[in-house]
Design an enzyme around this catalytic site. Structure first.
Site, PDB file in Angstrom:
ATOM      1  N   SER A 135       0.866  -1.172   0.000  1.00  0.00           N
ATOM      2  CA  SER A 135       0.000   0.000   0.000  1.00  0.00           C
ATOM      3  C   SER A 135       0.908   1.229   0.000  1.00  0.00           C
ATOM      4  O   SER A 135       1.707   1.401   0.922  1.00  0.00           O
ATOM      5  CB  SER A 135      -0.880  -0.025   1.250  1.00  0.00           C
ATOM      6  OG  SER A 135      -1.626   1.155   1.347  1.00  0.00           O
ATOM      7  N   LYS A 161      -0.978  -1.112  -4.560  1.00  0.00           N
ATOM      8  CA  LYS A 161      -2.155  -0.304  -4.217  1.00  0.00           C
ATOM      9  C   LYS A 161      -1.678   1.111  -3.973  1.00  0.00           C
ATOM     10  O   LYS A 161      -0.689   1.314  -3.260  1.00  0.00           O
ATOM     11  CB  LYS A 161      -2.815  -0.900  -2.969  1.00  0.00           C
ATOM     12  CG  LYS A 161      -3.646   0.048  -2.118  1.00  0.00           C
ATOM     13  CD  LYS A 161      -4.424  -0.729  -1.066  1.00  0.00           C
ATOM     14  CE  LYS A 161      -4.616   0.039   0.225  1.00  0.00           C
ATOM     15  NZ  LYS A 161      -5.301  -0.770   1.261  1.00  0.00           N
ATOM     16  N   LYS A 163      -2.845   4.974  -2.664  1.00  0.00           N
ATOM     17  CA  LYS A 163      -3.862   5.756  -1.965  1.00  0.00           C
ATOM     18  C   LYS A 163      -4.276   6.906  -2.868  1.00  0.00           C
ATOM     19  O   LYS A 163      -3.417   7.520  -3.526  1.00  0.00           O
ATOM     20  CB  LYS A 163      -3.275   6.293  -0.660  1.00  0.00           C
ATOM     21  CG  LYS A 163      -2.986   5.210   0.363  1.00  0.00           C
ATOM     22  CD  LYS A 163      -4.271   4.619   0.904  1.00  0.00           C
ATOM     23  CE  LYS A 163      -4.019   3.807   2.157  1.00  0.00           C
ATOM     24  NZ  LYS A 163      -5.268   3.226   2.686  1.00  0.00           N
ATOM     25  N   ASP A 188      -7.074   2.920  -3.264  1.00  0.00           N
ATOM     26  CA  ASP A 188      -7.815   2.944  -1.992  1.00  0.00           C
ATOM     27  C   ASP A 188      -8.094   4.398  -1.636  1.00  0.00           C
ATOM     28  O   ASP A 188      -7.169   5.195  -1.458  1.00  0.00           O
ATOM     29  CB  ASP A 188      -6.979   2.278  -0.882  1.00  0.00           C
ATOM     30  CG  ASP A 188      -7.730   2.180   0.443  1.00  0.00           C
ATOM     31  OD1 ASP A 188      -8.902   2.615   0.529  1.00  0.00           O
ATOM     32  OD2 ASP A 188      -7.135   1.646   1.420  1.00  0.00           O
ATOM     33  N   GLU A 213     -10.937   0.431  -3.700  1.00  0.00           N
ATOM     34  CA  GLU A 213     -11.231   0.135  -2.294  1.00  0.00           C
ATOM     35  C   GLU A 213     -11.904   1.330  -1.624  1.00  0.00           C
ATOM     36  O   GLU A 213     -11.403   2.460  -1.697  1.00  0.00           O
ATOM     37  CB  GLU A 213      -9.907  -0.215  -1.580  1.00  0.00           C
ATOM     38  CG  GLU A 213     -10.079  -0.630  -0.132  1.00  0.00           C
ATOM     39  CD  GLU A 213      -8.751  -1.019   0.530  1.00  0.00           C
ATOM     40  OE1 GLU A 213      -7.735  -1.162  -0.175  1.00  0.00           O
ATOM     41  OE2 GLU A 213      -8.734  -1.149   1.762  1.00  0.00           O
ATOM     42  N   ASP A 238     -13.688  -1.848   2.788  1.00  0.00           N
ATOM     43  CA  ASP A 238     -12.822  -1.919   3.962  1.00  0.00           C
ATOM     44  C   ASP A 238     -13.618  -1.326   5.137  1.00  0.00           C
ATOM     45  O   ASP A 238     -14.301  -2.064   5.869  1.00  0.00           O
ATOM     46  CB  ASP A 238     -11.523  -1.142   3.655  1.00  0.00           C
ATOM     47  CG  ASP A 238     -10.557  -1.017   4.824  1.00  0.00           C
ATOM     48  OD1 ASP A 238     -10.890  -1.449   5.941  1.00  0.00           O
ATOM     49  OD2 ASP A 238      -9.443  -0.473   4.650  1.00  0.00           O
ATOM     50  N   LYS A 262      -9.771  -7.132   7.945  1.00  0.00           N
ATOM     51  CA  LYS A 262      -8.755  -6.746   8.929  1.00  0.00           C
ATOM     52  C   LYS A 262      -9.216  -7.286  10.275  1.00  0.00           C
ATOM     53  O   LYS A 262     -10.351  -7.044  10.680  1.00  0.00           O
ATOM     54  CB  LYS A 262      -8.635  -5.219   9.020  1.00  0.00           C
ATOM     55  CG  LYS A 262      -8.024  -4.556   7.798  1.00  0.00           C
ATOM     56  CD  LYS A 262      -7.954  -3.047   7.953  1.00  0.00           C
ATOM     57  CE  LYS A 262      -7.350  -2.407   6.709  1.00  0.00           C
ATOM     58  NZ  LYS A 262      -7.513  -0.932   6.705  1.00  0.00           N
ATOM     59  N   GLY A 290      -4.003  -4.127   6.055  1.00  0.00           N
ATOM     60  CA  GLY A 290      -2.993  -3.812   7.062  1.00  0.00           C
ATOM     61  C   GLY A 290      -3.320  -2.497   7.743  1.00  0.00           C
ATOM     62  O   GLY A 290      -4.086  -1.682   7.221  1.00  0.00           O
TER      63      GLY A 290
HETATM   64  O1  OSB Z   1      -7.174   1.703   4.402  1.00  0.00           O
HETATM   65  O2  OSB Z   1      -6.056  -0.052   4.225  1.00  0.00           O
HETATM   66  C1  OSB Z   1      -6.201   1.066   4.722  1.00  0.00           C
HETATM   67  C2  OSB Z   1      -3.140   2.029   6.806  1.00  0.00           C
HETATM   68  C3  OSB Z   1      -3.749   2.602   7.898  1.00  0.00           C
HETATM   69  C4  OSB Z   1      -5.103   2.715   7.918  1.00  0.00           C
HETATM   70  C5  OSB Z   1      -5.879   2.232   6.870  1.00  0.00           C
HETATM   71  C6  OSB Z   1      -5.283   1.617   5.777  1.00  0.00           C
HETATM   72  C7  OSB Z   1      -3.882   1.547   5.734  1.00  0.00           C
HETATM   73  C8  OSB Z   1      -3.146   1.005   4.618  1.00  0.00           C
HETATM   74  C9  OSB Z   1      -1.737   0.527   4.879  1.00  0.00           C
HETATM   75  O3  OSB Z   1      -3.541   0.978   3.477  1.00  0.00           O
HETATM   76  C10 OSB Z   1      -1.647  -0.944   4.932  1.00  0.00           C
HETATM   77  C11 OSB Z   1      -0.324  -1.390   5.508  1.00  0.00           C
HETATM   78  O4  OSB Z   1       0.662  -1.336   4.785  1.00  0.00           O
HETATM   79  O5  OSB Z   1      -0.284  -1.784   6.698  1.00  0.00           O
HETATM   80 MG    MG Z   2      -8.316   0.541   3.047  1.00  0.00          MG
END
Ligand code: OSB
Ligand code: MG
Length: 368
Positions: A135, A161, A163, A188, A213, A238, A262, A290
């Site tokens: 991510s 992925k 953001k 995402d 996402e 999510d 999660k 994550g």
């Molecule tokens: O939306 O998946 C998410 C990190 C913190 C809060 C929400 C998210 C995320 C990530 C990072 O996308 C995922 C990771 O590398 O741990």
């Molecule tokens: Mg997410």
């Protein structure tokens, strides 16, 4: 078995690189660990709460409050057969999934150590090597983004992925797709859009994304139903999915075609496994999300990811992407093929580094 005592520890850990989402920029994490003594055997879990209530309602403070004042009293002195029963003991407390999930995970670790089996086997996992993605946060420039994607691909990661947020969406997806025509790519949004953005979100169809996402509101399943009707690209939820019932609702209504699971967001393994099974029955793939976890939470994500319907690469990646020094031994590593080999030892299969944990701890609460 009984939980004899629990210790909560808050650690401060600096991220190797700041992580920016549509809702905030993080450069350090307040890691909240749960150590549980179950009949003399120690297990570890992580409450994946944020520093702010901008992803989900819980924070470190709410988790400590709920654990100390409600969850610990609910479990203290209670006899149970297995960690699978812990969810029932805690279910009187509404919500607060991350607080519950951290405690429940610690009991699962302890039970599997007690039985001298790997946690992933106790859970019914089958995969011995799990596929990994990364991510990537919002960057200062498109060049910076492309360079980061390049670096992660060179490490072997199987999907990328990125953001997105308003102003950093179509251009970012376009640039990455242009630079890497054949990679598995997804975005995402962390709830950054509304129904008036449907035309913009439709433009993302041009970039052959594996999924989009959580584009819309964290408590808004129905708008995702409307959007999914307009899109060929699968929506993955999510933030919207906190319970088994919400997962069923989302699938039944057609709000998504993929689910991010999660542990913390759904309150632990009991609900995570139910959502996994539900999706599997309906032919809906899942993957493990994550929360910028320390090695403890990461080890639990690996165990969860061994269940058979975790068929898409998750946001479970190497320790070194997050931390200069992780709090488990060995640290989590990824093969050049972009997989993590599941550990063979008992419990989570990684050993907490007690000296380092102690050094990073800023607050410790013992509950007996
Ligand atoms: O939306 O998946 C998410 C990190 C913190 C809060 C929400 C998210 C995320 C990530 C990072 O996308 C995922 C990771 O590398 O741990
Ligand atoms: Mg997410």
């Amino acid at each position: 078995m009984q939980v004899r005592r629990i210790t909560l520890r808050e650690l401060h850990m600096d991220l190797v690189t700041p992580f920016e989402t549509s809702y905030e920029r993080m450069s350090m994490r307040r890691i909240l660990l749960v150590e549980a003594d179950v009949d003399g055997v120690t297990g570890w879990g992580e409450c994946v709460v944020g520093e702010t209530p901008f992803y989900a309602p819980e924070t470190v403070e709410t988790a400590v409050h709920i654990l100390r004042d409600f969850l610990w009293p609910a479990i203290k002195g209670r006899e149970f057969q297995s960690a699978a029963d812990v969810w029932n003991l805690l279910s009187r407390v509404r919500g607060h999934s991350m607080a519950k999930g951290g405690l429940e995970a610690a009991v699962w670790d302890a039970e599997s150590r007690m039985k001298n089996v790997p946690l992933w086997k106790l859970l019914g996992g089958t995969l011995q090597e799990i596929p990994c993605g990364v991510s990537i946060g919002i960057k200062q420039s498109l060049e910076d983004l492309v360079a980061t994607v390049q670096k992660e691909l060179a490490c072997g990661y199987q999907r990328i992925k990125i953001k997105i947020k308003p102003g950093w969406d179509v251009t970012a997806a376009a640039r990455v797709r242009e630079s890497f025509p054949r990679i598995r790519l997804m975005v995402d949004a962390n709830c950054a859009y509304t129904r008036s953005d449907f035309p913009l979100l439709q433009q993302l169809e041009a970039y052959y994304l594996m999924m989009i996402e959580q584009p819309l509101g964290w408590d808004d399943v129905y708008s995702h139903v409307e959007l999914q009707k307009l899109l060929q690209t699968p929506i993955c939820l999510d933030e919207c999915i906190h319970t088994e019932e919400q997962a069923r609702e989302a699938l039944e209504l057609g709000a998504c075609r993929i689910v991010n699971i999660k542990l913390g967001r759904v309150g632990g393994y009991t609900v995570a496994r139910r959502i996994h099974d539900l999706c599997q029955k309906r032919g809906v793939p899942v993957w493990c999300g994550g929360m910028l976890e320390s090695g403890i939470g990461r080890a639990h994500n690996i165990a969860l990811s061994t269940l058979p319907n975790f068929s898409l690469p998750g946001d479970v990646s190497a320790s070194r992407r997050y931390w200069h020094e992780d709090i488990v031994e060995p640290e989590v590593t990824v093969t050049p093929q972009g997989t993590i080999r599941v550990p063979g030892g008992p419990g989570i299969g990684f050993t907490p580094r007690l000296d380092l944990i102690e050094r990073l701890t800023v607050n410790e609460i013992r509950l007996t």
